[in-house]
Design a protein around this motif. Structure first.
Motif, PDB file in Angstrom:
ATOM      1  N   THR A 213      30.472 -12.245  -8.002  1.00 17.50           N
ATOM      2  CA  THR A 213      29.643 -11.065  -8.204  1.00 17.50           C
ATOM      3  C   THR A 213      30.066  -9.909  -7.311  1.00 17.50           C
ATOM      4  N   GLY A 214      29.600  -8.733  -7.639  1.00 16.68           N
ATOM      5  CA  GLY A 214      29.946  -7.537  -6.880  1.00 16.68           C
ATOM      6  C   GLY A 214      29.838  -6.346  -7.803  1.00 16.68           C
ATOM      7  N   PRO A 215      29.927  -5.145  -7.247  1.00 20.44           N
ATOM      8  CA  PRO A 215      29.772  -3.962  -8.093  1.00 20.44           C
ATOM      9  C   PRO A 215      30.937  -3.833  -9.066  1.00 20.44           C
ATOM     10  N   SER A 216      30.782  -2.982 -10.071  1.00 18.97           N
ATOM     11  CA  SER A 216      31.889  -2.836 -11.014  1.00 18.97           C
ATOM     12  C   SER A 216      32.962  -1.945 -10.406  1.00 18.97           C
ATOM     13  N   GLY A 217      34.179  -2.155 -10.842  1.00 21.39           N
ATOM     14  CA  GLY A 217      35.292  -1.345 -10.368  1.00 21.39           C
ATOM     15  C   GLY A 217      36.028  -1.910  -9.170  1.00 21.39           C
ATOM     16  N   VAL A 218      35.551  -3.040  -8.624  1.00 20.33           N
ATOM     17  CA  VAL A 218      36.191  -3.584  -7.420  1.00 20.33           C
ATOM     18  C   VAL A 218      37.367  -4.510  -7.749  1.00 20.33           C
ATOM     19  N   GLY A 219      37.479  -4.905  -9.019  1.00 21.18           N
ATOM     20  CA  GLY A 219      38.624  -5.721  -9.427  1.00 21.18           C
ATOM     21  C   GLY A 219      38.298  -7.170  -9.748  1.00 21.18           C
ATOM     22  N   LYS A 220      37.038  -7.470 -10.051  1.00 22.32           N
ATOM     23  CA  LYS A 220      36.670  -8.857 -10.368  1.00 22.32           C
ATOM     24  C   LYS A 220      37.440  -9.364 -11.588  1.00 22.32           C
ATOM     25  N   THR A 221      37.430  -8.558 -12.647  1.00 24.74           N
ATOM     26  CA  THR A 221      38.134  -8.975 -13.860  1.00 24.74           C
ATOM     27  C   THR A 221      39.633  -9.079 -13.599  1.00 24.74           C
ATOM     28  N   SER A 222      40.166  -8.147 -12.817  1.00 20.81           N
ATOM     29  CA  SER A 222      41.604  -8.195 -12.506  1.00 20.81           C
ATOM     30  C   SER A 222      41.957  -9.469 -11.748  1.00 20.81           C
ATOM     31  N   ILE A 223      41.082  -9.884 -10.825  1.00 20.53           N
ATOM     32  CA  ILE A 223      41.323 -11.123 -10.076  1.00 20.53           C
ATOM     33  C   ILE A 223      41.295 -12.308 -11.033  1.00 20.53           C
ATOM     34  N   LEU A 224      40.299 -12.329 -11.916  1.00 21.70           N
ATOM     35  CA  LEU A 224      40.208 -13.433 -12.887  1.00 21.70           C
ATOM     36  C   LEU A 224      41.454 -13.487 -13.757  1.00 21.70           C
ATOM     37  N   ASN A 225      41.899 -12.332 -14.231  1.00 23.26           N
ATOM     38  CA  ASN A 225      43.098 -12.310 -15.068  1.00 23.26           C
ATOM     39  C   ASN A 225      44.325 -12.781 -14.293  1.00 23.26           C
ATOM     40  N   ALA A 226      44.377 -12.444 -12.995  1.00 16.58           N
ATOM     41  CA  ALA A 226      45.541 -12.846 -12.198  1.00 16.58           C
ATOM     42  C   ALA A 226      45.550 -14.353 -11.933  1.00 16.58           C
ATOM     43  N   ILE A 227      44.361 -14.939 -11.720  1.00 16.23           N
ATOM     44  CA  ILE A 227      44.348 -16.376 -11.421  1.00 16.23           C
ATOM     45  C   ILE A 227      44.272 -17.219 -12.692  1.00 16.23           C
ATOM     46  N   LEU A 228      43.864 -16.611 -13.796  1.00 11.69           N
ATOM     47  CA  LEU A 228      43.755 -17.329 -15.067  1.00 11.69           C
ATOM     48  C   LEU A 228      44.461 -16.521 -16.153  1.00 11.69           C
ATOM     49  N   PRO A 229      45.767 -16.582 -16.197  1.00 13.71           N
ATOM     50  CA  PRO A 229      46.517 -15.692 -17.105  1.00 13.71           C
ATOM     51  C   PRO A 229      46.136 -15.866 -18.580  1.00 13.71           C
ATOM     52  N   ASP A 230      45.609 -17.019 -18.959  1.00 16.10           N
ATOM     53  CA  ASP A 230      45.267 -17.232 -20.373  1.00 16.10           C
ATOM     54  C   ASP A 230      43.951 -16.588 -20.777  1.00 16.10           C
ATOM     55  N   LEU A 231      43.215 -16.120 -19.785  1.00 19.27           N
ATOM     56  CA  LEU A 231      41.858 -15.659 -20.051  1.00 19.27           C
ATOM     57  C   LEU A 231      41.823 -14.321 -20.765  1.00 19.27           C
ATOM     58  N   ASP A 232      42.660 -13.366 -20.289  1.00 20.89           N
ATOM     59  CA  ASP A 232      42.792 -12.064 -20.925  1.00 20.89           C
ATOM     60  C   ASP A 232      41.459 -11.336 -21.113  1.00 20.89           C
TER      61      ASP A 232
END
Ligand SMILES: Nc1nc2c(ncn2[C@@H]2O[C@H](COP(=O)(O)OP(=O)(O)O)[C@@H](O)[C@H]2O)c(=O)[nH]1
Ligand SMILES: [Mg+2]
Ligand SMILES: [Zn+2]
Length: 307
Positions: free
Chosen positions: A177-196
């Motif tokens: 969790t955290g505010p939007s724009g901090v890179g949560k989705t980017s982190i998820l995409n980086a650690i889970l490349p299939d997630l997209d």
């Protein structure tokens, strides 16, 4: 009848529960006795038994919801009841950026307080370390390590720190969790490349990202464990919280409160307050105390409005 399988509820949409099991992921219904037994809605993170219906091989139903070990909930004033955001959560990861947008420590303290009030471990992820000129985490943020929270610097762009983060997540259910724009989705995409997942663009002026992540999903991790994306935690209202418990949600206050002159000290301006004394001598950070006072005000406001 085939043997029931045990799995984890990943998502709920339009009456369908998506359940992750060692045998695969299945879309399940919840009806009849199992539904009556549950009483409240099944939440993401719940462990359930499912069975495949023999006539339609693609169709599954939940037959049992196993007891919850923990829950992350939010008290809804409007609905006058507790809303379970996720079940069986082990820890909360509060994700912020070191810059663009600057970390909102008031929100960070609120998220940490939510974790403490639910007896959940918490860790702080500080993303966008590529934006640090000297490579050093700002002292105000580094200070959280002194009060006992793991601080994990990461960079979704370069991948720095993501290995350490993954180790922390393995085998546990973590609310991300955290505010939007901090890179949560980017982190998820980086650690889970299939997630997209979709990454939001950051607006030029505000530095905030667009809201692109939808509510209430549990994402299975390759090393075991899950990430729970539950945006509702940000809107936590302390209105349902006993004001006496609030100081305990600030972990560095806990050893101090017994030293206050009055047993019912709210640590605001009472004489002989040990928390206040610790703020004055610098051993408790001013901004943590300010966050406490702001939550105290909210908690008292909720009580006085005759909940
Ligand atoms: N400089 C930098 N930008 C990043 C990093 N991670 C994400 N971003 C950018 O920050 C913006 C918001 O990212 P997003 O993943 O959508 O954030 P979310 O709202 O927290 O899910 C996007 O423009 C990303 O490209 C990082 O490590 N460094
Ligand atoms: Mg996002
Ligand atoms: Zn006090």
């Amino acid at each position: 009848m085939p043997d029931p399988i045990t799995g984890r509820v990943l998502q709920f949409t339009a009456g369908v529960y998506r359940v992750h099991t060692p045998a695969g992921t299945f879309d399940c219904s919840l009806r009849g006795k199992a539904k009556r037994d549950v009483g409240e809605r099944v939440a993401i993170g719940d462990l359930v038994s499912i069975e495949r219906l023999e006539d339609e091989s693609e169709s599954c139903r939940i037959t049992e919801v196993l007891p919850r070990e923990s829950r992350l909930s939010r008290h809804s004033m409007a609905k006058r009841r507790e809303q379970v955001l996720a079940a069986n959560v082990d820890q909360v990861a509060a994700v912020f950026a070191v810059a663009r947008p600057d970390a909102d420590v008031r929100l960070l303290d609120r998220l940490l307080a939510v974790a403490e009030l639910h007896d959940l471990a918490a860790l702080i992820v500080l993303n966008k370390t590529d934006l640090l000129e000297d490579g050093k985490v700002p002292p105000e943020l580094a200070a959280y390590a002194d009060i006992g929270y793991p601080v994990l610097p990461t960079c979704a762009r370069t991948g720095a720190g993501l290995g350490v983060l993954l180790e922390r997540l393995a085998g546990r259910i973590t609310v991300f969790t955290g505010p939007s724009g901090v890179g949560k989705t980017s982190i998820l995409n980086a650690i889970l490349p299939d997630l997209d997942l979709r990454v939001g663009a950051v607006g030029d002026r505000s530095g905030r990202g667009k809201h692109t992540t939808s509510a209430g999903v549990l994402i299975p991790l390759p090393g075991g464990g899950y990430l729970a994306d539950t945006p509702g935690i940000q809107y936590f209202e302390p209105a349902g919280v006993d004001v006496a418990d609030l100081a305990h949600a600030f972990r560095e206050f806990r050893p101090l409160v017994d030293g206050c002159r009055f047993a019912n000290c709210r640590h605001r301006a009472e004489p002989g307050c040990a928390v206040r004394a610790a703020v004055d001598d610098g051993s408790v950070h001013e901004h943590r105390f300010a966050s406490y006072l702001s939550l105290l005000e909210d908690a008292e406001g909720g009580r006085e409005s005759g909940r």
